[in-house]
Design an enzyme around this catalytic site. Structure first.
Site, PDB file in Angstrom:
ATOM      1  N   GLU A  47     -25.077 -10.804 -62.486  1.00  0.00           N
ATOM      2  CA  GLU A  47     -25.937 -10.935 -63.664  1.00  0.00           C
ATOM      3  C   GLU A  47     -25.754  -9.809 -64.672  1.00  0.00           C
ATOM      4  OE1 GLU A  47     -28.272 -12.987 -60.280  1.00  0.00           O
ATOM      5  OE2 GLU A  47     -27.100 -11.136 -60.529  1.00  0.00           O
ATOM      6  N   PHE A 109     -42.307 -14.682 -53.660  1.00  0.00           N
ATOM      7  CA  PHE A 109     -40.881 -14.517 -53.351  1.00  0.00           C
ATOM      8  C   PHE A 109     -40.073 -14.460 -54.653  1.00  0.00           C
ATOM      9  CE2 PHE A 109     -36.705 -16.570 -52.450  1.00  0.00           C
ATOM     10  CZ  PHE A 109     -36.186 -15.563 -51.638  1.00  0.00           C
ATOM     11  N   GLN A 110     -39.231 -13.433 -54.759  1.00  0.00           N
ATOM     12  CA  GLN A 110     -38.376 -13.189 -55.923  1.00  0.00           C
ATOM     13  C   GLN A 110     -39.177 -13.089 -57.214  1.00  0.00           C
ATOM     14  OE1 GLN A 110     -35.000 -15.945 -55.907  1.00  0.00           O
ATOM     15  NE2 GLN A 110     -33.871 -14.486 -54.620  1.00  0.00           N
ATOM     16  N   LYS A 159     -41.340 -21.228 -63.953  1.00  0.00           N
ATOM     17  CA  LYS A 159     -40.630 -22.428 -63.516  1.00  0.00           C
ATOM     18  C   LYS A 159     -41.292 -23.705 -64.020  1.00  0.00           C
ATOM     19  CE  LYS A 159     -38.559 -24.529 -59.390  1.00  0.00           C
ATOM     20  NZ  LYS A 159     -38.402 -24.421 -57.909  1.00  0.00           N
ATOM     21  N   MET A 471     -13.995  11.529 -65.668  1.00  0.00           N
ATOM     22  CA  MET A 471     -14.770  12.438 -66.507  1.00  0.00           C
ATOM     23  C   MET A 471     -15.553  13.437 -65.659  1.00  0.00           C
ATOM     24  SD  MET A 471     -15.316  13.277 -69.616  1.00  0.00           S
ATOM     25  CE  MET A 471     -15.052  11.914 -70.738  1.00  0.00           C
TER      26      MET A 471
END
Length: 563
Positions: A47, A109-110, A159, A471
């Site tokens: 993502e 959840f999530q 949702k 770096m």
């Protein structure tokens, strides 16, 4: 029409034809509707890369980029990409799924409070509780993302709102009290700027990304020649002026060009346009341009006086303000001192040009960038990752047009280069796109080789392989007595075999001239390819140490006159 269909229709009405995303549980309804829609979707493999690809799309095209993720971990994986876009004023719309409304706040959840998490790194956020609001929210999000100082906007969609039926499709703009960007500069301030310019004997223009975002490059060049003021840029200002132009002095700052860093403190007037005066550009503030008056032109009033005290602020769109300034100066005849000044700096620029060695093995990274520069056309797009590879590209690749050099500036996000190149290529499919990466940053996003293979996106990924986190390795060498703590990458993986495992052609480059030939072939074949370039791990960049003045550089390149 259902909520998810309203999102798709709204995006289409805003001119969007491609989304970068990754599905999950709370976006299944939307993806089901997308299945039958006339909308391209590119499935990235992480993502974060969806956000970077949307960002690259936006920077290359000047349009809004769109990314999509599910709730919880999907949404939080977008955070780094959203923050990158926010720091660099890039207009993206991040759409996230969310748990159903009745579960919000229940640690479902999530579930993650993505609006709360991203509040400091977005211009605005929306969470529709009614599907009828979706068309207006999408349209208003684009208005906010593009207007004023551009930036990311988040739309978090529960949702059941994706599945809910609309009564009607109403995309009226939502009122945004308090948000009213100033576009036109105050004419009294513009006239005061004219007077300061007329008094100046050593003017310099300092151009940032704001010039590019405002499409003001032509106005910038006109002002430069009108008043005999050379132009320095920030990293993200590369391309604001053609860097092959005599008046272009290159990048200023911690890893800036010597001519820029040595000259800024000699000026008596700095005209700063669309630039933040970040710590990487100024060095120690109490020693930055001590004898200069400063005119600061910026669309965001919060940036004016934030880091550097200014003598004359002008709030407004860079294109509008520069046009007004050029207009009030149209009869101006530059004084002799200013003419001598610009002649001096042009000569100094030639004297300070660093030596490039083409016959060393292992290859010097600056010679690799020079070979790339010799092959690419002005319309080619170069994206970079972050670190030494980024600064070598900034030093040795002359960007001739705006929106052709794309890099993570403010946040300095490792892993930015490859997904940004994907977005840039989707936006500008006719232009060659080359991504310059360090091996460390590339390993963070190497899974996107699957994306460029599966979607046949002919990005040319160049990995500058020195088996160090370059770096940090350099800082440890210069500032920490060579105590290399966790900056050596070891021997894994074999980048050629890695690319080939994804079905992407790859070539290892070890000798001078091979980069140029491989790049020519890759552009001709127009297929995804990885060039694994073995470079000298001990080659360092000139830099201004933390806490030092801008003209106190160490580790300078050998110059032409020294050879």
């Amino acid at each position: 029409m259902r909520g998810g269909e309203a999102i798709i229709e709204s995006l289409k009405r805003m001119g969007v034809n491609t989304i970068f995303g990754y599905p999950g549980g709370q976006t299944i309804p939307f993806y089901d509707m997308l299945y039958d829609a006339d909308m391209d979707h590119i499935l990235v493999r992480h993502e974060q890369c969806a956000a970077h690809a949307a960002d690259g799309f936006a920077r290359a095209s000047g349009k809004v980029g769109v990314c999509l993720a599910t709730s919880g971990p999907g949404a939080t994986n977008l955070v780094t990409g959203i923050a990158t876009a926010y720091m660099d004023s890039s207009p993206i719309i991040a759409i996230t799924g969310q748990v159903p409304t009745h579960l919000i706040g229940n640690d479902a959840f999530q579930e993650a409070d993505i609006i709360g998490i991203t509040m400091p790194i977005t211009k605005h956020s929306f969470q529709p509780k009614d599907p009828n609001l979706i068309p207006s929210i999408v349209k208003t999000s684009f208005e906010i993302a593009e207007s004023g100082r551009p930036g990311p906007v988040l739309i978090d969609v529960p949702k059941e709102i994706q599945e809910g039926e609309l009564d009607s499709f109403d995309d009226s703009l939502i009122s945004t009290p308090g948000y009213n960007p100033t576009l036109k500069g105050n004419i009294k301030q513009v006239r005061k700027a004219r007077d300061l310019i007329k008094e100046s004997k050593k003017p310099i223009i300092l151009a940032g990304a704001g010039v590019i975002l405002a499409n003001a490059s032509q106005e910038l060049k006109e002002l430069s020649y009108l008043i005999n003021a050379p132009v320095m840029t920030s990293l993200l200002g590369k391309g604001a002026i053609d860097e092959t132009d005599d008046m272009a002095l290159g990048m200023l700052g911690m890893h800036g060009r010597k001519v820029a860093n040595d000259s800024i403190n000699e000026s008596d007037l700095i005209i700063a346009v669309g630039i933040r005066f970040s710590d990487r550009a100024t060095g120690r503030l109490d020693s930055f341009a001590p004898n200069s008056k400063i005119i600061h032109i910026d669309i965001d009033p919060a940036e004016i006086g934030k880091n550097v005290d200014v003598d004359l602020p002008i709030v407004g769109d860079a294109k509008n303000v520069l046009s007004s300034l050029n207009n009030v100066l149209k009869d101006y005849e530059s004084n002799e001192d200013a003419k001598k000044w610009v002649k001096l700096l042009i000569e100094r620029k030639k004297e300070c040009f660093p030596r490039v060695t083409y016959d060393d093995i292992p290859l010097k990274p600056q010679s690799v960038i020079r070979e790339i520069s010799e092959v690419l056309t002005p319309d080619s797009i170069l994206t970079t990752d972050v670190g030494q590879n980024q600064m070598w590209a900034a030093h040795f690749y002359d960007t001739q047009k705006p929106r052709k050099f794309i890099s993570s500036g403010g946040l300095g996000t490792m892993g930015f280069g490859l997904p940004a190149a994907i977005g840039a290529k989707v936006a500008c499919h006719e232009d060659p796109v080359v991504s310059i990466n360090g091996d460390g940053g590339f390993l963070m996003v190497c899974q996107e080789l699957a994306t460029i293979k599966d979607y046949d996106i002919p990005v040319i990924a160049v990995v500058l392989e020195n088996r160090t986190l370059g770096m940090v390795y350099q800082w440890q060498n210069l500032l920490y007595n060579g105590r290399y703590s966790e900056t050596k990458l070891g021997t894994s993986p074999d980048f050629v075999k890695l690319a080939e495992s994804f079905g992407v052609n790859a070539t290892r480059i070890t000798k001078p001239g091979e980069t140029k030939e491989a790049l020519k072939s890759a552009i001709k074949d127009n297929e995804p390819i990885l060039l694994d370039v073995i470079i000298d791990k001990d080659e360092t960049l000139p830099m201004v140490p933390p806490g030092a003045a801008i003209d106190e550089m160490i580790g300078e390149y050998k110059l032409e006159k020294d050879v």
